[in-house]
Motif scaffolding. Structure first.
Motif, PDB file in Angstrom:
ATOM      1  N   SER A   1       0.832  -1.199   0.000  1.00  0.00           N
ATOM      2  CA  SER A   1       0.000   0.000   0.000  1.00  0.00           C
ATOM      3  C   SER A   1       0.863   1.244   0.000  1.00  0.00           C
ATOM      4  CB  SER A   1      -0.899   0.009   1.242  1.00  0.00           C
ATOM      5  OG  SER A   1      -1.691  -1.159   1.269  1.00  0.00           O
ATOM      6  N   VAL A   2       0.542   2.190  -0.866  1.00  0.00           N
ATOM      7  CA  VAL A   2       1.317   3.424  -0.971  1.00  0.00           C
ATOM      8  C   VAL A   2       0.376   4.626  -0.947  1.00  0.00           C
ATOM      9  CG1 VAL A   2       3.204   2.353  -2.235  1.00  0.00           C
ATOM     10  CG2 VAL A   2       1.280   3.322  -3.489  1.00  0.00           C
ATOM     11  N   LEU A   3       0.909   5.741  -0.470  1.00  0.00           N
ATOM     12  CA  LEU A   3       0.124   6.977  -0.375  1.00  0.00           C
ATOM     13  C   LEU A   3       1.039   8.152  -0.692  1.00  0.00           C
ATOM     14  CD1 LEU A   3      -2.499   8.513   0.494  1.00  0.00           C
ATOM     15  CD2 LEU A   3      -1.559   8.518   2.818  1.00  0.00           C
ATOM     16  N   ALA A   4       0.659   8.956  -1.659  1.00  0.00           N
ATOM     17  CA  ALA A   4       1.397  10.171  -2.011  1.00  0.00           C
ATOM     18  C   ALA A   4       0.538  11.375  -1.626  1.00  0.00           C
ATOM     19  CB  ALA A   4       1.714  10.203  -3.503  1.00  0.00           C
ATOM     20  N   VAL A   5       1.119  12.271  -0.814  1.00  0.00           N
ATOM     21  CA  VAL A   5       0.388  13.437  -0.306  1.00  0.00           C
ATOM     22  C   VAL A   5       1.162  14.697  -0.680  1.00  0.00           C
ATOM     23  CG1 VAL A   5      -0.500  14.581   1.747  1.00  0.00           C
ATOM     24  CG2 VAL A   5      -0.523  12.092   1.605  1.00  0.00           C
ATOM     25  N   PRO A   6       0.518  15.694  -1.269  1.00  0.00           N
ATOM     26  CA  PRO A   6       1.239  16.906  -1.670  1.00  0.00           C
ATOM     27  C   PRO A   6       1.681  17.732  -0.468  1.00  0.00           C
ATOM     28  CG  PRO A   6      -1.115  17.222  -1.986  1.00  0.00           C
ATOM     29  CD  PRO A   6      -0.926  15.782  -1.596  1.00  0.00           C
ATOM     30  N   LEU A   7       2.830  18.364  -0.601  1.00  0.00           N
ATOM     31  CA  LEU A   7       3.317  19.322   0.392  1.00  0.00           C
ATOM     32  C   LEU A   7       2.940  20.708  -0.116  1.00  0.00           C
ATOM     33  CD1 LEU A   7       6.836  17.724   0.961  1.00  0.00           C
ATOM     34  CD2 LEU A   7       4.929  17.703   2.581  1.00  0.00           C
ATOM     35  N   THR A   8       1.846  21.234   0.396  1.00  0.00           N
ATOM     36  CA  THR A   8       1.283  22.485  -0.106  1.00  0.00           C
ATOM     37  C   THR A   8       1.362  23.563   0.964  1.00  0.00           C
ATOM     38  OG1 THR A   8      -0.254  21.222  -1.486  1.00  0.00           O
ATOM     39  CG2 THR A   8      -0.742  23.552  -1.144  1.00  0.00           C
ATOM     40  N   ALA A   9       1.919  24.699   0.595  1.00  0.00           N
ATOM     41  CA  ALA A   9       2.015  25.837   1.515  1.00  0.00           C
ATOM     42  C   ALA A   9       1.741  27.121   0.748  1.00  0.00           C
ATOM     43  CB  ALA A   9       3.407  25.894   2.159  1.00  0.00           C
ATOM     44  N   ARG A  10       0.891  27.953   1.325  1.00  0.00           N
ATOM     45  CA  ARG A  10       0.554  29.261   0.748  1.00  0.00           C
ATOM     46  C   ARG A  10       0.084  29.131  -0.708  1.00  0.00           C
ATOM     47  NH1 ARG A  10       5.279  29.964   3.953  1.00  0.00           N
ATOM     48  NH2 ARG A  10       4.807  31.251   5.777  1.00  0.00           N
ATOM     49  N   GLY A  11      -0.707  28.068  -0.953  1.00  0.00           N
ATOM     50  CA  GLY A  11      -1.307  27.884  -2.256  1.00  0.00           C
ATOM     51  C   GLY A  11      -0.398  27.305  -3.315  1.00  0.00           C
ATOM     52  N   ARG A  12       0.824  26.898  -2.960  1.00  0.00           N
ATOM     53  CA  ARG A  12       1.757  26.342  -3.940  1.00  0.00           C
ATOM     54  C   ARG A  12       2.218  24.959  -3.499  1.00  0.00           C
ATOM     55  NH1 ARG A  12       6.397  30.626  -4.708  1.00  0.00           N
ATOM     56  NH2 ARG A  12       6.559  30.189  -2.478  1.00  0.00           N
ATOM     57  N   VAL A  13       2.318  24.045  -4.464  1.00  0.00           N
ATOM     58  CA  VAL A  13       2.791  22.697  -4.186  1.00  0.00           C
ATOM     59  C   VAL A  13       4.315  22.696  -4.238  1.00  0.00           C
ATOM     60  CG1 VAL A  13       2.785  20.299  -4.931  1.00  0.00           C
ATOM     61  CG2 VAL A  13       0.702  21.666  -5.126  1.00  0.00           C
ATOM     62  N   LEU A  14       4.950  22.338  -3.111  1.00  0.00           N
ATOM     63  CA  LEU A  14       6.409  22.344  -3.004  1.00  0.00           C
ATOM     64  C   LEU A  14       7.021  20.996  -3.327  1.00  0.00           C
ATOM     65  CD1 LEU A  14       6.754  24.242   0.407  1.00  0.00           C
ATOM     66  CD2 LEU A  14       6.542  25.207  -1.890  1.00  0.00           C
ATOM     67  N   GLY A  15       6.256  19.934  -3.157  1.00  0.00           N
ATOM     68  CA  GLY A  15       6.791  18.594  -3.357  1.00  0.00           C
ATOM     69  C   GLY A  15       5.779  17.579  -2.894  1.00  0.00           C
ATOM     70  N   VAL A  16       6.262  16.409  -2.474  1.00  0.00           N
ATOM     71  CA  VAL A  16       5.360  15.328  -2.116  1.00  0.00           C
ATOM     72  C   VAL A  16       5.954  14.494  -0.986  1.00  0.00           C
ATOM     73  CG1 VAL A  16       6.317  13.784  -3.875  1.00  0.00           C
ATOM     74  CG2 VAL A  16       3.996  13.392  -3.028  1.00  0.00           C
ATOM     75  N   LEU A  17       5.107  14.077  -0.056  1.00  0.00           N
ATOM     76  CA  LEU A  17       5.442  13.090   0.970  1.00  0.00           C
ATOM     77  C   LEU A  17       4.853  11.763   0.525  1.00  0.00           C
ATOM     78  CD1 LEU A  17       6.246  12.042   3.823  1.00  0.00           C
ATOM     79  CD2 LEU A  17       4.031  12.895   4.630  1.00  0.00           C
ATOM     80  N   SER A  18       5.700  10.740   0.389  1.00  0.00           N
ATOM     81  CA  SER A  18       5.259   9.427  -0.060  1.00  0.00           C
ATOM     82  C   SER A  18       5.457   8.416   1.057  1.00  0.00           C
ATOM     83  CB  SER A  18       6.053   8.987  -1.297  1.00  0.00           C
ATOM     84  OG  SER A  18       5.939   9.944  -2.331  1.00  0.00           O
TER      85      SER A  18
END
Length: 578
Positions: free
Chosen positions: A288-305
């Protein structure tokens, strides 16, 4: 009513007995003594079990198996028993994270529902899993109501708050991007996943949004359980770039800005720099895998997987996704703050280096050498400066200053004070009156930062040094075959206080004598008395007769730590031989 009260009393008695037994169980497990384990746990009247940090059954005593109405072989190796435990996974994950005991329920159609008490087990400073006590059968679930299940919603909210509260103290402890990413990954393993990676978009990609096609990200952190390390060696390491093909879980997550959960067997999980990811994940048993966006101040900076090993019962649930999403959102703000701070410090460093690179204008009768070293992280750049001003009759004014505070604002103030000093020094005043004028000018602006400053007037024609100090550390005089001498100079208050009260001190200027001016970053150490720091400088035997750059190399090598806590400025001067 009497029957209900009796039932509550019995439940309370069971809970109290469980707490006592679970304390003894944790103590026995922590000692590692097999004989003690057998006596305390095996024959205990309360059902006790040990669960690993991966939420797999490890051991259970006979009383636990009787309460669960399941034999040891089915409990420790059966899919139904694992599924029963997975039903309580959110609450058990929360116990692993924050250490607060909880009483969740676990069940499966093939295994009776149990009410459990879970406590985190720590051995040798590391989380070894959970000790579970069986409190008895759980209440049968009520028929679905037409409205929301308020108790369940409150418990979910309480777990999320507890996890996020624990994360607040462990993630974002510095203003360094990579450190924040590592803290985020460390926090999630093994409590929430068996593998965690944090990957960031390049700054220019953040500004324009995720492009189409294959994505290339910077892997800032990768943390996994010890059991998975041999299988995940082919994956990209922190610091390397990672390619994510279009349609992969990470690519979809970045494109939509929403979490994406997917099983590895779909082939949708990301690869590594060598595109070996899916095979390595399957070899490690990750499902099982889950990718969650790293979003701050309305901008996507990267991803936590995140990835978990095991059966589909450990797939990421909706509760998991909400919890990890909240966690990623908070961490993303810390990452964005660290990026902004790093960028501002880069501007400060460039500004300061540009200002210090401006050539001074000493008389030809004086040799000079100077250095400026920012701290290792560039997190305290901005306040240190030096200057030389040419005066009539072969005299040169040498200046060393340190503006209090750091960053762009301190660098700007430093530039302002430097310009003021040039103007005041052009009036050909003695050093202590120059400081008095500077103090008055700076104190007129209430927003100005205080600054320490040391003036040294070189007068080779009269063989004299004249010193005056505004709260700065003493100058050092170096002669060949002699200990380094720290000159005692009357010290007035820092510039900008408006207090004045500066004095000056004259010393004989000797042939081949080297004057060394410096800022506090050269000598001061956290937790050390300043007298001990200065004594270390005074104990140095420096090559005064050689090249001044060699002397500065010796000073910096002897005194500057590997991880500098502050920036360092040094200036060496010597009368030139005719």
């Amino acid at each position: 009513m009497h029957a209900e009260a009796s039932g509550r009393d019995a439940a309370d008695d069971a809970s109290t007995a469980a707490r006592d037994s679970i304390d003894r169980a944790a103590a026995a497990l922590a000692t590692g003594g097999e004989e003690l384990l057998r006596h305390v746990l095996t024959d205990a009247p309360v059902g006790l079990a040990l669960v690993g940090p991966d939420l797999r059954w490890r051991w259970a005593n006979p009383a636990f198996c009787r309460t669960a109405a399941v034999g040891p072989e089915r409990l420790l190796g059966g899919a139904a028993a694992e599924a029963a435990l997975a039903a309580a996974a959110p609450a058990l994950d929360a116990v692993l994270v924050d250490g607060s005991p909880r009483e969740p329920s676990a069940g499966h159609p093939a295994v009776p529902r149990l009410r459990l008490r879970a406590r985190r087990l720590v051995i040798g400073g590391r989380t070894a899993g959970l000790v579970l006590a069986a409190l008895g059968p759980a209440e049968e679930p009520r028929p679905p109501a037409t409205g929301p299940d308020l108790p369940h919603e409150l418990e979910r909210a309480r777990i999320r708050v507890a996890v996020l509260d624990a994360a607040a103290g462990r993630i974002g402890t510095t203003l360094d991007v990579d450190t924040t990413c590592v803290e985020l990954a460390d926090f999630t393993v093994p409590a929430l996943a068996d593998l965690a990676t944090v990957e960031l978009l390049a700054p220019e990609a953040v500004e324009r949004g995720a492009p189409g096609g294959t994505l290339r990200l910077h892997r800032a952190a990768a943390v996994c359980t010890a059991a998975l390390k041999p299988h995940l060696a082919p994956l990209a390491r922190p610091g390397e770039s990672v390619r994510h093909p279009e349609g992969s879980a990470v690519a979809r997550c970045l494109r939509t800005g929403r979490p994406v959960a997917a099983p590895v067997r779909e082939g949708s999980w990301p690869g590594s720099a060598e595109q070996a990811g899916p095979a390595a994940y399957r070899a490690a048993g990750l499902d099982s895998v889950l990718a969650v966006p790293l979003t701050a101040r309305g901008r996507v900076l990267g991803v936590l997987s995140l990835a978990r090993a095991g059966e589909s019962a450990r797939a990421f649930t909706e509760d998991d996704t909400l919890l990890v999403g909240d966690l990623a959102g908070r961490a993303a703000v810390g990452i964005d703050n660290a990026r902004r701070y790093t960028r501002s410090q880069g501007i400060a460093l460039q500004l300061q280096q540009a200002l210090l690179a401006e050539p001074g204008n000493p008389h030809p009768n004086l040799e000079l050498a100077s250095r400026y070293l920012p701290s290792g992280t560039s997190s305290v750049v901005g306040g240190d400066w030096y200057e030389t001003v040419r005066l009539p009759f072969g005299r040169t004014l040498l200046v060393m200053g340190d503006v209090m505070g750091h960053g762009v604002e301190a660098a700007v103030d430093m530039s302002t004070y430097r310009s003021m000093l040039r103007d005041v020094a052009g009036m050909d005043l003695p050093p202590h009156r120059i400081l008095r004028q500077l103090d008055a000018l700076i104190s007129e602006n209430e927003s100005s930062r205080p600054a320490t400053c040391l003036l040294a007037l070189a007068d080779p024609g009269r063989n004299r040094w004249t010193f005056s100090s505004a709260g700065h550390l003493p100058p050092a005089l170096v002669l060949a075959d002699r200990p380094t001498e720290l000159v005692v100079v009357p010290t007035g208050p820092p510039l900008g206080t408006g207090l004045g009260g500066y004095e000056q001190q004259a010393r004989e200027l000797l042939p081949d004598q080297v004057l060394l001016l410096y800022t506090d970053g050269l000598v001061e150490r956290r937790g050390e008395d300043i007298d001990a720091s200065l004594a270390r400088l005074a104990a140095l035997r420096l090559p005064a007769a050689g090249d001044l750059d060699d002397l500065l190399d010796s000073v910096l090598h002897a005194l500057t730590p590997e991880a500098a806590e502050d920036d360092v400025a040094v200036l060496a001067a010597r009368v030139r031989r005719r």
